[in-house]
Motif scaffolding. Structure first.
Motif, PDB file in Angstrom:
ATOM      1  N   THR A   1       8.752  16.425   6.594  1.00 35.41           N
ATOM      2  CA  THR A   1       7.695  15.797   5.891  1.00 35.41           C
ATOM      3  C   THR A   1       8.080  15.130   4.652  1.00 35.41           C
ATOM      4  O   THR A   1       9.100  15.170   4.162  1.00 35.41           O
ATOM      5  N   VAL A   2       7.034  14.256   4.320  1.00 39.93           N
ATOM      6  CA  VAL A   2       7.132  13.314   3.211  1.00 39.93           C
ATOM      7  C   VAL A   2       5.952  13.558   2.106  1.00 39.93           C
ATOM      8  O   VAL A   2       4.890  13.821   2.628  1.00 39.93           O
ATOM      9  N   CYS A   3       6.255  12.891   0.929  1.00 36.94           N
ATOM     10  CA  CYS A   3       4.929  12.861  -0.134  1.00 36.94           C
ATOM     11  C   CYS A   3       4.151  11.711   0.065  1.00 36.94           C
ATOM     12  O   CYS A   3       3.029  11.943  -0.301  1.00 36.94           O
ATOM     13  N   ALA A   4       4.822  10.894   0.385  1.00 35.47           N
ATOM     14  CA  ALA A   4       4.140   9.308   0.588  1.00 35.47           C
ATOM     15  C   ALA A   4       5.040   8.411   1.476  1.00 35.47           C
ATOM     16  O   ALA A   4       6.010   8.599   1.669  1.00 35.47           O
ATOM     17  N   ILE A   5       4.306   7.244   1.564  1.00 34.76           N
ATOM     18  CA  ILE A   5       4.829   6.250   2.102  1.00 34.76           C
ATOM     19  C   ILE A   5       4.627   4.958   1.528  1.00 34.76           C
ATOM     20  O   ILE A   5       3.423   4.588   1.295  1.00 34.76           O
TER      21      ILE A   5
ATOM     22  N   THR B   1       2.094  16.955   1.631  1.00 34.42           N
ATOM     23  CA  THR B   1       3.000  16.465   2.271  1.00 34.42           C
ATOM     24  C   THR B   1       2.303  15.756   3.435  1.00 34.42           C
ATOM     25  O   THR B   1       1.073  16.301   3.672  1.00 34.42           O
ATOM     26  N   ILE B   2       2.949  14.944   4.147  1.00 36.13           N
ATOM     27  CA  ILE B   2       2.383  14.141   5.474  1.00 36.13           C
ATOM     28  C   ILE B   2       3.528  14.208   6.479  1.00 36.13           C
ATOM     29  O   ILE B   2       4.737  14.106   6.027  1.00 36.13           O
ATOM     30  N   PRO B   3       3.297  14.156   7.523  1.00 30.69           N
ATOM     31  CA  PRO B   3       4.296  14.307   8.774  1.00 30.69           C
ATOM     32  C   PRO B   3       5.161  12.975   8.646  1.00 30.69           C
ATOM     33  O   PRO B   3       4.598  11.879   8.391  1.00 30.69           O
TER      34      PRO B   3
ATOM     35  N   PRO C   1       9.954   6.004   2.932  1.00 24.99           N
ATOM     36  CA  PRO C   1       9.594   7.238   2.752  1.00 24.99           C
ATOM     37  C   PRO C   1       9.798   7.710   1.320  1.00 24.99           C
ATOM     38  O   PRO C   1      10.764   7.383   0.547  1.00 24.99           O
ATOM     39  N   PHE C   2       9.061   8.552   0.995  1.00 22.56           N
ATOM     40  CA  PHE C   2       9.053   9.309  -0.606  1.00 22.56           C
ATOM     41  C   PHE C   2       8.659  10.492  -0.554  1.00 22.56           C
ATOM     42  O   PHE C   2       7.655  11.191  -0.089  1.00 22.56           O
TER      43      PHE C   2
ATOM     44  N   LEU D   1       0.861  -1.087  -0.085  1.00 28.19           N
ATOM     45  CA  LEU D   1       0.083  -0.120   0.018  1.00 28.19           C
ATOM     46  C   LEU D   1       0.642   1.295   0.028  1.00 28.19           C
ATOM     47  O   LEU D   1       1.929   1.069   0.280  1.00 28.19           O
ATOM     48  N   ILE D   2       0.130   2.248  -0.374  1.00 26.56           N
ATOM     49  CA  ILE D   2       0.906   3.544  -0.400  1.00 26.56           C
ATOM     50  C   ILE D   2       0.057   4.378   0.599  1.00 26.56           C
ATOM     51  O   ILE D   2      -1.315   4.653   0.331  1.00 26.56           O
ATOM     52  N   ILE D   3       0.789   5.241   1.404  1.00 25.35           N
ATOM     53  CA  ILE D   3      -0.154   6.256   2.126  1.00 25.35           C
ATOM     54  C   ILE D   3       0.445   7.533   1.856  1.00 25.35           C
ATOM     55  O   ILE D   3       1.455   8.029   1.541  1.00 25.35           O
ATOM     56  N   GLY D   4      -0.462   8.392   1.698  1.00 24.58           N
ATOM     57  CA  GLY D   4      -0.187   9.650   1.342  1.00 24.58           C
ATOM     58  C   GLY D   4      -1.413  10.774   1.775  1.00 24.58           C
ATOM     59  O   GLY D   4      -2.177  10.348   2.588  1.00 24.58           O
TER      60      GLY D   4
END
Lengths: 222, 390
Positions: B210-214, B78-80, B99-100, B53-56
């Motif tokens: 922050t990151v754009c996605a995980i 972004t997400i923390p 992290p992405f 899965l991808i979380i964003g």
């Protein structure tokens, strides 16, 4: 030896020509004289196997050509007969040499072509396209193509028709010389050239009958 | 025979060019359409199965998937980074958490901040992966290195804008170059996620982590589903800011993209089929007209005694040469078009492989070749049935 026996030819326009029997001996040259339309070219085409007679037969060295298939007659024509057509039958877009070398398709050796073109006085035109040649030059290319395969029989339909008398005479001399020991049958209107042939046949005398079979009249002599 | 066929062709240049052009257009279009659609489809699906899965941030599912897997489009937001930390601690359900973040560019090539694990399946042409304990190191994609002349040890400066203005002062050292993969990875600069934070932090400031996605790999599909339900719509707070998360299944998102693309693909295929059929008709008509115009030539050859078999062979060789050369040209033209389309297609996250030939492409080329000689074969067959010359 070529024997024409009881040959008649009926055309789709309903004209019918009936020939008297004629024999052409091997090694002799013949000149066919006669008015236009009296069946001279038709006779050459029948001998060459291009058209079939409606009845009768043509025997070449005793072989009845009418018993052969078109494929066999084609093979015989390309191997044994040199035919100089009245309208040359050359491919206008191709060069002089290519028009002769077309015979290579059937495995005919055309190595002698440059020498023949030289003799006929058109060697310098060997790489020219036919469409750029004069009528006389085309005629000589047609002669070279007919003779290059050293045929046993040479058929020439008006070989000097497009040439002036001087050149025509020269061409006939060369044709007769090249056809030595072969059978040469040439159709021409010019009686002045008759001295170069072994025998002159007046085709007006050789047509037994020519008629429009549905017409009102009876037989019409050429 | 071949020599005469070539000579005979030389005198019919215009007709031959017309036939060849029709063949090149029909075969070229057919091959190109099939190759591009297949490569795009294969390219998009090939990356989709890597992660559970991808979380964003909340927003478009497709945008999140395409940005994270193919580096296309803008990130949703972004997400923390704290979400990454939380997931990393969930060792029971999670195998790996990557992290992405995508920010900046280097001469128009995207810059991705991530962990070395993101590149673990990628082969390196030279050098090594960047060290996660360090910063300001980069692994560059094959095309990035090739078209910018980058070598190991070179230092590159990324910038905010694609015009190259607004360049960051801190340089990033190239430590590795990826092998050519014909994927979107060829066109990206990869660096530590910390590097992105570092180059964006001004002196005296504390940067936002922050990151754009995980990208998450769950231990099994059951856990993946649990995590999906848990994180999709989850609200997290960081530095007094509230973030709404979304979690997506990459395969689902890609399937949506492909379904949309399929409709377009079918329209393209139908148009190609129409063009192909029209061109086949044009090829047949031109060839038959050529043969008709050659009737005099054929009769002439028959008169001098050349057999129909040899004449058939001559024309079939002629048209065979035209057909063969034309399909080779069509193949070459299709590859040239692929090369020209690469820039456009790479924006969809797929790098077209010019050397990739699908079996159906060969079938199309052979089919068009057969169609190009069929009218001649039929014509000559009909002619040869006629025994008489006159």
């Amino acid at each position: 030896m070529i024997e024409v026996k009881n040959v008649t030819k009926q055309f789709q326009n309903e004209t019918e020509i009936k020939y008297k029997d004629i024999t052409f001996e091997t090694g002799k040259s013949y000149m066919l004289l006669g008015a236009s339309g009296c069946g001279k070219s038709t006779l050459l085409n029948i001998i060459a196997g291009i058209i079939s007679p409606t009845s009768g037969s043509v025997l070449i060295d005793g072989v009845n050509m009418q018993e052969k298939s078109q494929k066999q007659r084609d093979k015989f024509r390309i191997e044994k007969i040199g035919y100089i057509f009245q309208d040359f039958k050359l491919i206008n877009e191709m060069t002089v040499l290519d028009n002769i070398n077309i015979l290579n398709l059937e495995g005919i050796n055309t190595q002698d072509a440059p020498r023949l073109l030289e003799e006929l006085g058109i060697a310098e035109k060997k790489n020219s396209k036919i469409k750029h040649l004069s009528g006389g030059q085309k005629q000589r290319v047609a002669i070279a193509r007919a003779l290059v395969k050293a045929p046993d029989i040479v058929l020439a339909d008006e070989p000097t028709g497009n040439l002036n008398f001087a050149i025509g005479e020269l061409v006939i001399k060369k044709l007769v010389k090249a056809s030595k020991n072969k059978t040469l049958i040439a159709v021409t209107h010019d009686e002045r050239l008759s001295k170069y042939f072994d025998k002159v046949i007046d085709m007006n005398q050789m047509i037994a009958d020519k008629k429009d079979i549905f017409g009102a009249g009876g037989g019409t002599k050429c | 025979m071949l020599r005469f066929a070539l000579k005979n062709m030389a005198v019919k240049k215009i007709q031959i060019i017309l036939v060849a052009l029709s063949i090149v257009i029909s075969a070229g279009i057919g091959v190109l359409a099939f190759n591009v659609s297949s490569q795009v489809s294969d390219g998009i699906t090939s990356n989709a199965g890597y992660y559970s899965l991808i979380i964003g941030p909340s927003g478009s599912k497709t945008q999140l998937a395409m940005n994270t897997m193919y580096f296309t489009d803008e990130p949703l937001g972004t997400i923390p980074y704290s979400v990454v930390s939380t997931l990393s601690k969930d060792g029971m359900r999670v195998n790996s958490v990557i992290p992405f973040a995508m920010a900046d560019n280097y001469n128009g090539y995207g810059v991705v901040g991530t962990s070395p694990e993101f590149l673990k399946d990628k082969e390196l042409r030279e050098g090594s992966l960047f060290d996660s304990s360090k910063t300001l190191e980069a692994v560059v994609g094959y095309n990035v290195a090739k078209y910018n002349g980058l070598k190991i040890g070179d230092v590159l400066h990324t910038s905010h804008s694609s015009t190259g203005l607004d360049t960051h002062e801190q340089g990033i050292k190239v430590v590795g170059i990826l092998k050519e993969s014909h994927s979107s990875f060829d066109n990206v600069v990869f660096t530590q996620i910390q590097t992105l934070w570092q180059v964006h932090t001004h002196e005296g400031e504390e940067g936002h982590k922050t990151v754009c996605a995980i990208l998450v790999n769950a231990k099994n599909p059951g856990y993946a589903l649990q995590l999906l339900n848990e994180y999709d719509g989850k609200i997290v707070t960081h530095d007094d800011e509230t973030f709404t998360l979304q979690a997506i299944e990459p395969m689902d998102a890609v399937r949506d993209v492909l379904n949309d693309a399929d409709d377009t693909k079918y329209i393209v295929f139908v148009l190609c089929a129409v063009i192909l059929v029209m061109n086949i008709m044009i090829i047949s008509i031109i060839t038959l007209l050529n043969m008709y115009h050659s009737s005099k030539e054929i009769s002439l050859m028959r008169l001098i005694g050349i057999s129909m078999k040899k004449i058939n062979l001559l024309y079939i060789i002629q048209n065979g040469i035209i057909g063969f050369v034309s399909i080779l040209l069509a193949f070459g033209v299709s590859r040239l078009c692929l090369l020209m389309m690469n820039d456009y297609v790479s924006s969809m996250g797929v790098v077209l492989n010019l050397g990739l030939v699908y079996p159906l492409e060969i079938v199309i080329l052979v089919g068009v070749f057969i169609i190009s000689i069929l009218p001649t074969a039929i014509w000559t067959l009909v002619m040869s049935k006629r025994d008489s010359i006159s």
